[in-house]
Design an enzyme around this catalytic site. Sequence first.
Site, PDB file in Angstrom:
ATOM      1  N   GLY A 166      22.280  55.593 122.333  1.00 60.39           N
ATOM      2  CA  GLY A 166      22.278  56.888 121.657  1.00 60.39           C
ATOM      3  C   GLY A 166      20.965  57.322 121.037  1.00 60.39           C
TER       4      GLY A 166
ATOM      5  N   ASP B  31      26.617  60.579 123.451  1.00 55.47           N
ATOM      6  CA  ASP B  31      27.422  60.819 124.649  1.00 55.47           C
ATOM      7  C   ASP B  31      28.896  61.011 124.362  1.00 55.47           C
ATOM      8  OD1 ASP B  31      27.972  58.057 123.926  1.00 55.47           O
ATOM      9  OD2 ASP B  31      28.897  57.873 125.895  1.00 55.47           O
TER      10      ASP B  31
ATOM     11  N   ASP C 188      28.342  56.334 111.332  1.00 52.36           N
ATOM     12  CA  ASP C 188      29.705  56.859 111.232  1.00 52.36           C
ATOM     13  C   ASP C 188      30.461  55.975 110.224  1.00 52.36           C
ATOM     14  OD1 ASP C 188      32.180  58.002 111.765  1.00 52.36           O
ATOM     15  OD2 ASP C 188      32.334  57.259 113.787  1.00 52.36           O
TER      16      ASP C 188
ATOM     17  N   PHE D  58      33.565  64.592 115.824  1.00 50.12           N
ATOM     18  CA  PHE D  58      32.830  63.995 116.936  1.00 50.12           C
ATOM     19  C   PHE D  58      31.726  64.932 117.424  1.00 50.12           C
ATOM     20  CE2 PHE D  58      32.486  62.682 121.457  1.00 50.12           C
ATOM     21  CZ  PHE D  58      32.165  61.355 121.245  1.00 50.12           C
ATOM     22  N   VAL D  59      30.515  64.395 117.557  1.00 47.48           N
ATOM     23  CA  VAL D  59      29.382  65.203 118.027  1.00 47.48           C
ATOM     24  C   VAL D  59      28.799  64.612 119.313  1.00 47.48           C
ATOM     25  CG1 VAL D  59      28.684  66.183 115.800  1.00 47.48           C
ATOM     26  CG2 VAL D  59      27.814  63.947 116.468  1.00 47.48           C
TER      27      VAL D  59
ATOM     28  N   GLU E 146      18.613  54.705 114.296  1.00 45.97           N
ATOM     29  CA  GLU E 146      19.958  54.979 114.823  1.00 45.97           C
ATOM     30  C   GLU E 146      20.139  56.474 115.067  1.00 45.97           C
ATOM     31  OE1 GLU E 146      22.515  54.091 116.229  1.00 45.97           O
ATOM     32  OE2 GLU E 146      23.592  52.421 115.344  1.00 45.97           O
ATOM     33  N   ASP E 147      21.036  56.791 115.995  1.00 49.93           N
ATOM     34  CA  ASP E 147      21.384  58.187 116.221  1.00 49.93           C
ATOM     35  C   ASP E 147      22.324  58.680 115.133  1.00 49.93           C
ATOM     36  OD1 ASP E 147      23.442  56.535 117.076  1.00 49.93           O
ATOM     37  OD2 ASP E 147      23.740  57.532 118.993  1.00 49.93           O
TER      38      ASP E 147
ATOM     39  N   LYS F 190      27.736  60.543 108.790  1.00 48.92           N
ATOM     40  CA  LYS F 190      29.014  61.177 108.415  1.00 48.92           C
ATOM     41  C   LYS F 190      29.506  60.506 107.140  1.00 48.92           C
ATOM     42  CE  LYS F 190      30.666  61.712 113.200  1.00 48.92           C
ATOM     43  NZ  LYS F 190      31.649  61.142 114.148  1.00 48.92           N
TER      44      LYS F 190
ATOM     45  N   ARG G 295      24.331  63.286 127.013  1.00 53.87           N
ATOM     46  CA  ARG G 295      23.144  62.763 126.322  1.00 53.87           C
ATOM     47  C   ARG G 295      21.927  63.655 126.541  1.00 53.87           C
ATOM     48  NH1 ARG G 295      24.438  57.566 124.635  1.00 53.87           N
ATOM     49  NH2 ARG G 295      25.655  56.282 126.052  1.00 53.87           N
TER      50      ARG G 295
HETATM   51  P1  5GP Z   1      29.630  53.232 113.425  1.00 56.73           P
HETATM   52  O1  5GP Z   1      29.481  51.758 113.705  1.00 56.73           O
HETATM   53  O2  5GP Z   1      28.803  53.710 112.270  1.00 56.73           O
HETATM   54  O3  5GP Z   1      31.081  53.617 113.281  1.00 56.73           O
HETATM   55  O4  5GP Z   1      29.190  53.999 114.709  1.00 56.73           O
HETATM   56  C1  5GP Z   1      27.916  53.923 115.186  1.00 56.73           C
HETATM   57  C2  5GP Z   1      27.853  54.247 116.668  1.00 56.73           C
HETATM   58  O5  5GP Z   1      29.046  54.911 117.136  1.00 56.73           O
HETATM   59  C3  5GP Z   1      26.734  55.201 116.893  1.00 56.73           C
HETATM   60  O6  5GP Z   1      25.526  54.517 117.143  1.00 56.73           O
HETATM   61  C4  5GP Z   1      27.207  55.996 118.107  1.00 56.73           C
HETATM   62  O7  5GP Z   1      26.871  55.308 119.299  1.00 56.73           O
HETATM   63  C5  5GP Z   1      28.711  56.011 117.953  1.00 56.73           C
HETATM   64  N1  5GP Z   1      29.167  57.260 117.295  1.00 56.73           N
HETATM   65  C6  5GP Z   1      29.569  57.406 116.006  1.00 56.73           C
HETATM   66  N2  5GP Z   1      29.938  58.669 115.739  1.00 56.73           N
HETATM   67  C7  5GP Z   1      29.745  59.353 116.896  1.00 56.73           C
HETATM   68  C8  5GP Z   1      29.928  60.726 117.278  1.00 56.73           C
HETATM   69  O8  5GP Z   1      30.346  61.615 116.501  1.00 56.73           O
HETATM   70  N3  5GP Z   1      29.605  61.037 118.560  1.00 56.73           N
HETATM   71  C9  5GP Z   1      29.168  60.130 119.463  1.00 56.73           C
HETATM   72  N4  5GP Z   1      28.879  60.583 120.671  1.00 56.73           N
HETATM   73  N5  5GP Z   1      28.982  58.836 119.151  1.00 56.73           N
HETATM   74  C10 5GP Z   1      29.271  58.448 117.883  1.00 56.73           C
END
Ligand code: 5GP
Length: 192
Positions: A60, A175, A119, A168-169, A115-116, A147, A181
């Site tokens: 990402g 992706d 979440d 969700f984005v 990081e992208d 978020k 992407r």
């Molecule tokens: P976390 O571990 O913080 O829950 O999630 C991190 C990873 O989940 C991010 O690096 C990304 O790859 C994916 N992710 C989290 N939220 C989103 C979202 O809204 N859209 C997309 N496409 N990927 C997400």
Amino acid sequence: MDAAQATLSAPPSVVCQGERFRLYLDETTLQERIGALGDQISADYRDSESPPIFIGVLNGAFMFTADLMRTLSIDCEVDFYKLSSYGEAKVSSGVVTELKHIDAELQGRHVIVVEDIVDTGLSMRYILDRIEELNPASLKAVTLLRKPAAAKVDVEVDYVGFDIDNLFVIGYGLDYGQLARNLRAIYILDEG
Ligand code: 5GP
């Protein structure tokens, strides 16, 4: 860029995997904020005794890492770390799997994780814990998106591009089932 081109590169809505997403952060907004993050990071590391190394988290963050690095006015290095993504899902599974190790030697280095999106925070927590074990000289994190309403673990992120709604984005590296992407802007799930 004229109006027609701008519209072409960032249409007001897109359909991905049969679902509609609306424009949320356009290209100009993204690039301006990334420039400001780059300026801040450059200022913070200008007097550092060795160049920082950026660890982009694949897949990402590949686009954000590339654009962020191009805004920096300091020496720096880059390497990549690959973790599992959501796959076909729109909610985090809560399971973090490592798919590619970091090749660079991080002991004694100034490390910045890129990081992208943060979440639940589980991925960032996992990454920071793994890198901390390698004894870096310092460790910071930058994320384009966060978020706050989705946070499940407490994780400190030093540089945040945008705090966004808990939806969700896609786009700009992010992706949905590996698609979207390549979009130049960020789109958010249109629940309406
Ligand atoms: P976390 O571990 O913080 O829950 O999630 C991190 C990873 O989940 C991010 O690096 C990304 O790859 C994916 N992710 C989290 N939220 C989103 C979202 O809204 N859209 C997309 N496409 N990927 C997400």
